[in-house]
Design a protein around this motif. Structure first.
Motif, PDB file in Angstrom:
ATOM      1  N   THR A 204       0.840  -1.195   0.000  1.00  0.00           N
ATOM      2  CA  THR A 204       0.000   0.000   0.000  1.00  0.00           C
ATOM      3  C   THR A 204       0.875   1.246   0.000  1.00  0.00           C
ATOM      4  N   LEU A 226      -0.299  -8.852  -0.622  1.00  0.00           N
ATOM      5  CA  LEU A 226      -1.643  -8.419  -1.016  1.00  0.00           C
ATOM      6  C   LEU A 226      -1.562  -7.168  -1.882  1.00  0.00           C
ATOM      7  N   GLY A 231      -7.346   2.670  -8.515  1.00  0.00           N
ATOM      8  CA  GLY A 231      -8.430   3.454  -7.915  1.00  0.00           C
ATOM      9  C   GLY A 231      -8.476   3.245  -6.417  1.00  0.00           C
ATOM     10  N   PRO A 232      -9.305   2.293  -5.943  1.00  0.00           N
ATOM     11  CA  PRO A 232      -9.481   2.210  -4.490  1.00  0.00           C
ATOM     12  C   PRO A 232      -8.273   1.659  -3.735  1.00  0.00           C
ATOM     13  N   VAL A 246       3.489  -2.534   3.674  1.00  0.00           N
ATOM     14  CA  VAL A 246       4.764  -2.240   3.023  1.00  0.00           C
ATOM     15  C   VAL A 246       4.501  -1.291   1.863  1.00  0.00           C
ATOM     16  N   SER A 256       1.248   6.777  -6.586  1.00  0.00           N
ATOM     17  CA  SER A 256       1.329   5.312  -6.596  1.00  0.00           C
ATOM     18  C   SER A 256       1.734   4.833  -7.978  1.00  0.00           C
ATOM     19  N   ALA A 262       3.774  -2.137  -9.540  1.00  0.00           N
ATOM     20  CA  ALA A 262       4.052  -2.297  -8.105  1.00  0.00           C
ATOM     21  C   ALA A 262       4.294  -3.768  -7.785  1.00  0.00           C
TER      22      ALA A 262
END
Ligand SMILES: C[S@@+](CC[C@H](N)C(=O)[O-])C[C@H]1O[C@@H](n2cnc3c(N)ncnc32)[C@H](O)[C@@H]1O
Length: 274
Positions: A204, A226, A231-232, A246, A256, A262
């Protein structure tokens, strides 16, 4: 076309776009229709010689092949005992709804998804996708997972189908190499990963997260990464279920990365550490 031009006798030439033998291939650009039709019908579509070859090499069985004459020499040997349909470029376009650049399509039998417990037991590094509902992102994540040595992928129920044609194509057929399954109920089922000895890492961009370069797994530790949707991002429930948050540190002014980018950065970090 015709046998006089060297078409082998076991090749079936099709001249009628409504021929029922081509039903698997109709309206391939209609995502809604295809995603409702393919999984229950137990099939998916592979496009292009390379991807069809990778499906066959991964042990998938073909229901049929459909190609234009130009692709016959490269693709015919992959047919095994499946029927091989030959059609003009125009007919292929009429049936599928698009110009089939790669000239060859295969309808491929799906296999049952592996059992989650077996998959967890056989793995050390897994990716867990929450609501990644874009086929191209799912395909790119599988390509990264295969290339960077992740052992498996676990999907929340609302993730896009990794075997949908565009996901398969974007993955370059690497989707066939990485075992995957779906996890239900979501997110409660994440507890099963922890019970199987995995530390749950939430990827995240949030400020309260450990920067990835500082993250060190314990020796032999199993890790589940995960990743959330464009978007969300990860849902509050998935973030709450994680053991550790992390982040990949971003340059000033950038929020982001795309989820597949990622994923690749994080896959590299966790497969090259411990
Ligand atoms: C486009 S991002 C979602 C951004 C969303 N605003 C958020 O706050 O999560 C999609 C997913 O990629 C991953 N991701 C993207 N950039 C990241 C970063 N800098 N650090 C960690 N994960 C990142 C996360 O898993 C995220 O859920």
């Amino acid at each position: 076309m015709g046998h006089h031009r060297g078409v082998p006798p076991d090749v079936i030439e099709i001249t009628d776009p409504a021929d029922p033998r081509l039903a698997d291939y109709s309206a391939l650009t209609d995502v809604d229709l295809r995603t409702k039709f393919e999984p229950p019908a137990g099939l998916f579509i592979a496009e292009g010689e390379l991807v069809i070859r990778r499906a066959v090499e991964a042990g998938y069985r073909l229901r049929s092949l459909l190609l234009s004459e130009k692709w016959l020499p490269g693709v015919a040997a992959l047919a095994g005992d499946a029927p091989l349909y030959l059609a003009s470029v125009e007919l292929l376009e009429q049936v599928t709804g698009f110009h089939v650049h790669r000239g060859a399509l295969a309808s491929v039998r799906r296999r049952p998804l592996p059992d989650l417990d077996g998959l967890l037991a056989a793995s050390r590094r897994i990716a867990v996708l929450e609501h990644v509902n874009t086929h191209t992102n799912v395909g790119a994540i599988f390509r990264g997972a295969a290339g960077l040595g992740m052992d498996a992928v676990v999907l929340s129920p609302s993730c896009a189908d990794p075997l949908y044609r565009r996901a398969v194509r974007v993955s370059m057929g690497e989707v066939f190499k990485v075992p995957y399954t779906r996890l239900e109920p979501w997110p409660r089922g994440l507890a099963r990963l922890r019970e199987a000895g995995y530390r749950l890492l939430a990827l995240t961009p949030g400020v309260d997260a450990v920067p990835l370069p500082e993250f060190r797994p314990a020796p032999g530790e199993r890790l589940a990464l995960l990743l959330g949707a464009e978007g969300p991002g990860l849902s509050p429930a998935a973030l709450a279920a994680a053991d550790t948050r992390v982040c990949i540190p971003m340059a000033a002014g950038v929020d982001s990365l795309n989820v597949a980018a990622a994923a690749a950065v994080a896959f590299y970090a966790v497969t090259s550490a411990g």
